[in-house]
Design a protein around this motif. Sequence first.
Motif, PDB file in Angstrom:
ATOM      1  N   PHE A  62      39.140  60.213  29.695  1.00 32.90           N
ATOM      2  CA  PHE A  62      40.423  60.513  30.328  1.00 32.90           C
ATOM      3  C   PHE A  62      40.816  61.941  29.986  1.00 32.90           C
ATOM      4  CE2 PHE A  62      40.015  56.050  29.548  1.00 32.90           C
ATOM      5  CZ  PHE A  62      40.519  55.454  30.696  1.00 32.90           C
ATOM      6  N   GLU A  63      41.348  62.645  30.965  1.00 38.29           N
ATOM      7  CA  GLU A  63      41.796  64.011  30.723  1.00 38.29           C
ATOM      8  C   GLU A  63      42.974  64.322  31.633  1.00 38.29           C
ATOM      9  OE1 GLU A  63      38.920  66.856  33.302  1.00 38.29           O
ATOM     10  OE2 GLU A  63      37.873  65.711  31.731  1.00 38.29           O
ATOM     11  N   HIS A  64      43.875  65.180  31.130  1.00 37.86           N
ATOM     12  CA  HIS A  64      45.024  65.541  31.962  1.00 37.86           C
ATOM     13  C   HIS A  64      44.715  66.781  32.791  1.00 37.86           C
ATOM     14  CE1 HIS A  64      46.296  69.018  29.555  1.00 37.86           C
ATOM     15  NE2 HIS A  64      46.179  68.285  28.456  1.00 37.86           N
ATOM     16  N   LEU A  65      45.489  66.958  33.822  1.00 37.89           N
ATOM     17  CA  LEU A  65      45.344  68.081  34.744  1.00 37.89           C
ATOM     18  C   LEU A  65      45.410  69.412  34.003  1.00 37.89           C
ATOM     19  CD1 LEU A  65      45.551  69.150  37.816  1.00 37.89           C
ATOM     20  CD2 LEU A  65      48.003  69.243  37.340  1.00 37.89           C
ATOM     21  N   LYS A  66      44.610  70.352  34.463  1.00 37.43           N
ATOM     22  CA  LYS A  66      44.707  71.738  33.992  1.00 37.43           C
ATOM     23  C   LYS A  66      44.871  72.601  35.233  1.00 37.43           C
ATOM     24  CE  LYS A  66      41.708  70.576  30.134  1.00 37.43           C
ATOM     25  NZ  LYS A  66      41.561  69.170  30.587  1.00 37.43           N
ATOM     26  N   ILE A 122      49.916  64.325  34.227  1.00 37.89           N
ATOM     27  CA  ILE A 122      49.008  64.004  35.334  1.00 37.89           C
ATOM     28  C   ILE A 122      47.620  63.771  34.749  1.00 37.89           C
ATOM     29  CG2 ILE A 122      47.978  64.819  37.497  1.00 37.89           C
ATOM     30  CD1 ILE A 122      50.498  66.519  37.921  1.00 37.89           C
ATOM     31  N   TRP A 123      47.160  62.512  34.806  1.00 45.03           N
ATOM     32  CA  TRP A 123      45.928  62.122  34.129  1.00 45.03           C
ATOM     33  C   TRP A 123      44.880  61.607  35.108  1.00 45.03           C
ATOM     34  CZ3 TRP A 123      44.473  62.270  28.935  1.00 45.03           C
ATOM     35  CH2 TRP A 123      45.443  62.787  28.070  1.00 45.03           C
ATOM     36  N   TYR A 124      43.628  61.871  34.747  1.00 42.98           N
ATOM     37  CA  TYR A 124      42.472  61.397  35.512  1.00 42.98           C
ATOM     38  C   TYR A 124      41.578  60.543  34.623  1.00 42.98           C
ATOM     39  CZ  TYR A 124      43.396  64.582  39.408  1.00 42.98           C
ATOM     40  OH  TYR A 124      43.956  65.220  40.485  1.00 42.98           O
ATOM     41  N   ALA A 125      40.974  59.541  35.234  1.00 41.43           N
ATOM     42  CA  ALA A 125      39.977  58.711  34.554  1.00 41.43           C
ATOM     43  C   ALA A 125      38.616  58.956  35.196  1.00 41.43           C
ATOM     44  CB  ALA A 125      40.348  57.239  34.671  1.00 41.43           C
ATOM     45  N   VAL A 135      34.434  57.616  35.020  1.00 43.34           N
ATOM     46  CA  VAL A 135      33.462  56.637  34.545  1.00 43.34           C
ATOM     47  C   VAL A 135      32.082  57.223  34.799  1.00 43.34           C
ATOM     48  CG1 VAL A 135      32.552  54.302  34.775  1.00 43.34           C
ATOM     49  CG2 VAL A 135      35.014  54.705  34.999  1.00 43.34           C
ATOM     50  N   ASN A 136      31.364  57.454  33.711  1.00 40.94           N
ATOM     51  CA  ASN A 136      30.047  58.117  33.809  1.00 40.94           C
ATOM     52  C   ASN A 136      30.162  59.422  34.592  1.00 40.94           C
ATOM     53  OD1 ASN A 136      28.799  55.993  32.371  1.00 40.94           O
ATOM     54  ND2 ASN A 136      28.601  54.813  34.276  1.00 40.94           N
ATOM     55  N   ASN A 137      31.247  60.145  34.290  1.00 39.48           N
ATOM     56  CA  ASN A 137      31.540  61.465  34.872  1.00 39.48           C
ATOM     57  C   ASN A 137      31.917  61.427  36.354  1.00 39.48           C
ATOM     58  OD1 ASN A 137      31.138  62.926  32.457  1.00 39.48           O
ATOM     59  ND2 ASN A 137      28.921  62.866  32.778  1.00 39.48           N
ATOM     60  N   ASN A 138      32.095  60.242  36.919  1.00 38.18           N
ATOM     61  CA  ASN A 138      32.536  60.117  38.303  1.00 38.18           C
ATOM     62  C   ASN A 138      34.042  59.868  38.346  1.00 38.18           C
ATOM     63  OD1 ASN A 138      29.922  60.292  39.548  1.00 38.18           O
ATOM     64  ND2 ASN A 138      29.518  58.233  38.764  1.00 38.18           N
ATOM     65  N   PRO A 139      34.784  60.558  39.223  1.00 33.54           N
ATOM     66  CA  PRO A 139      36.231  60.318  39.334  1.00 33.54           C
ATOM     67  C   PRO A 139      36.500  58.849  39.659  1.00 33.54           C
ATOM     68  CG  PRO A 139      35.582  62.251  40.597  1.00 33.54           C
ATOM     69  CD  PRO A 139      34.314  61.565  40.189  1.00 33.54           C
ATOM     70  N   ALA A 140      37.380  58.221  38.893  1.00 31.20           N
ATOM     71  CA  ALA A 140      37.624  56.789  39.063  1.00 31.20           C
ATOM     72  C   ALA A 140      39.089  56.442  39.293  1.00 31.20           C
ATOM     73  CB  ALA A 140      37.110  56.027  37.843  1.00 31.20           C
ATOM     74  N   GLY A 141      40.011  57.223  38.754  1.00 33.28           N
ATOM     75  CA  GLY A 141      41.425  56.898  38.909  1.00 33.28           C
ATOM     76  C   GLY A 141      42.302  58.063  38.497  1.00 33.28           C
ATOM     77  N   PHE A 142      43.558  58.003  38.884  1.00 28.08           N
ATOM     78  CA  PHE A 142      44.520  59.036  38.491  1.00 28.08           C
ATOM     79  C   PHE A 142      45.914  58.447  38.428  1.00 28.08           C
ATOM     80  CE2 PHE A 142      44.262  59.569  43.205  1.00 28.08           C
ATOM     81  CZ  PHE A 142      45.566  59.225  43.516  1.00 28.08           C
ATOM     82  N   VAL A 143      46.787  59.140  37.711  1.00 26.54           N
ATOM     83  CA  VAL A 143      48.219  58.857  37.748  1.00 26.54           C
ATOM     84  C   VAL A 143      48.925  60.204  37.789  1.00 26.54           C
ATOM     85  CG1 VAL A 143      48.385  58.701  35.208  1.00 26.54           C
ATOM     86  CG2 VAL A 143      50.173  57.705  36.643  1.00 26.54           C
ATOM     87  N   VAL A 144      49.874  60.334  38.715  1.00 26.40           N
ATOM     88  CA  VAL A 144      50.642  61.567  38.865  1.00 26.40           C
ATOM     89  C   VAL A 144      52.100  61.263  38.564  1.00 26.40           C
ATOM     90  CG1 VAL A 144      51.392  63.372  40.460  1.00 26.40           C
ATOM     91  CG2 VAL A 144      49.062  62.468  40.609  1.00 26.40           C
ATOM     92  N   ILE A 174      48.196  54.753  32.168  1.00 22.53           N
ATOM     93  CA  ILE A 174      49.614  54.698  31.817  1.00 22.53           C
ATOM     94  C   ILE A 174      49.815  54.970  30.334  1.00 22.53           C
ATOM     95  CG2 ILE A 174      51.590  53.144  31.582  1.00 22.53           C
ATOM     96  CD1 ILE A 174      50.796  51.906  34.242  1.00 22.53           C
ATOM     97  N   MET A 175      48.928  54.445  29.496  1.00 20.03           N
ATOM     98  CA  MET A 175      49.062  54.639  28.059  1.00 20.03           C
ATOM     99  C   MET A 175      48.972  56.120  27.688  1.00 20.03           C
ATOM    100  SD  MET A 175      49.696  53.385  25.140  1.00 20.03           S
ATOM    101  CE  MET A 175      49.528  51.603  25.310  1.00 20.03           C
ATOM    102  N   ASN A 176      48.112  56.864  28.371  1.00 24.27           N
ATOM    103  CA  ASN A 176      48.013  58.300  28.100  1.00 24.27           C
ATOM    104  C   ASN A 176      49.324  59.009  28.408  1.00 24.27           C
ATOM    105  OD1 ASN A 176      45.224  59.223  27.230  1.00 24.27           O
ATOM    106  ND2 ASN A 176      44.687  57.891  28.926  1.00 24.27           N
ATOM    107  N   VAL A 177      49.957  58.636  29.523  1.00 23.36           N
ATOM    108  CA  VAL A 177      51.248  59.226  29.868  1.00 23.36           C
ATOM    109  C   VAL A 177      52.308  58.796  28.859  1.00 23.36           C
ATOM    110  CG1 VAL A 177      53.077  59.327  31.605  1.00 23.36           C
ATOM    111  CG2 VAL A 177      50.685  59.348  32.318  1.00 23.36           C
ATOM    112  N   TYR A 178      52.282  57.528  28.482  1.00 21.61           N
ATOM    113  CA  TYR A 178      53.282  56.982  27.554  1.00 21.61           C
ATOM    114  C   TYR A 178      53.277  57.731  26.224  1.00 21.61           C
ATOM    115  CZ  TYR A 178      55.440  53.695  24.286  1.00 21.61           C
ATOM    116  OH  TYR A 178      56.218  53.129  23.311  1.00 21.61           O
TER     117      TYR A 178
END
Length: 402
Positions: A199-203, A252-255, A257-266, A323-327
């Motif tokens: 998981f990593e946040h937007l840059k 703003i976080w991205y998930a 999986v095996n380096n493939n984009p899988a999910g986001f929360v904005v 959500i936990m990353n944002v929390y």
Amino acid sequence: MHLIEVTNASTRQQFLDTARIIYQNDSFWVCPIDAEIDGIFDPYKNNFHQHGEATRWILKSDDGALIGRVAAFINHKKATNFEQPTGGMGFFECINDKKAAFLLMDACREWLSARGMEAMDGPINFGENDNFWGLLVDGFMQPAIGMPYNHSYYQAFFEEYGFKKYFEQISNHVDITKPLPERFAKIADWVAQKEGYRFEHLKLNEFEKYANDFIDIYNEGWKFHENFVPMNKQTIMESLEKMKPIIDEQFIWYAYVNNNPAGFVVALPDANQVLKHLNGKMDTWAKIKFLYYKWSGSVNRLRVVIMGVKPEYQKSGLESALIMNVYRILVKKKYKEVELSWVGDFNPKMRALHESVGATFAKMHYTYRCLFNETAEFKRSTIIARDTKEKAIAEKKQASTT
């Protein structure tokens, strides 16, 4: 009463001023930035004009006072995908006068009908549905950034005119001063430690990369929604430009999986806590005030605007980890509350997620639809199937064998 189409600088300004007049004694209302509203109707600033058209009107009383406004628009990418070709109406404001309200709605109906439309949704935006979408019917309080607010008497205007509820939009609140439910936190931590998950946040200095990942996730995650139209990069870039003054990269976080984009929360800091003091203006003095309020600790609320996960990663707890990353950032920055807005009644999976995080009901908006042929059968929005994960997996298997 006199209905006037917006065609020049004077009527454009009156369109904006109408809202200030209608809400001049309402302490909850927050005036959106004038340039943002005006930009929606500018073909050079809103790429929806490339595949659509829009117009707007103001309404004056016999003595020349501004008493209402409205806009009508057609998104040609979506309009003809419905059983009845459907346009939109929005930015409706009106004094408490049924005759005036119906005159504004008639203007939209006639304009849309002349262009082949057989129905109209409203009140909606000529753009994505994360902003200015739906009529507030419950939970009259100061709105979060991008969320519509209106007088309570508007509901009767819509329903008496012939609009029917197409879908409900629920917004929930989470009290950040309290810990998240233990079960939710355990699932989030378990997912975060799974092999191949990161998981990593937007840059912002790598925005193009994250824009591409967003489009990848969005177009996969939403393809089973009713009347889905793929998102393009220009829309994302325009959204960024609007959000730049208030974006906090850590929300703003991205998930992957095996380096493939899988999910986001904005999620965005609730700039309405600042905009409340600016009355729609963003001149030099207003910008100074904005920066003062922004950095003085006046903003302690967050709005989760959108969250998406590719179907093959749904039911895996990925949403919880996002959500936990944002929390954790919220707690660190001493925020008090999060608004999860909005989720439609056509999306039971997301509603269940809101419940699991301990959210409580805050507001209800309705998106209405009006069929021009009153004898036609009215159908509500289609509920998203619960088996989208299975559908996506089956699609991929079929594609690999052909």
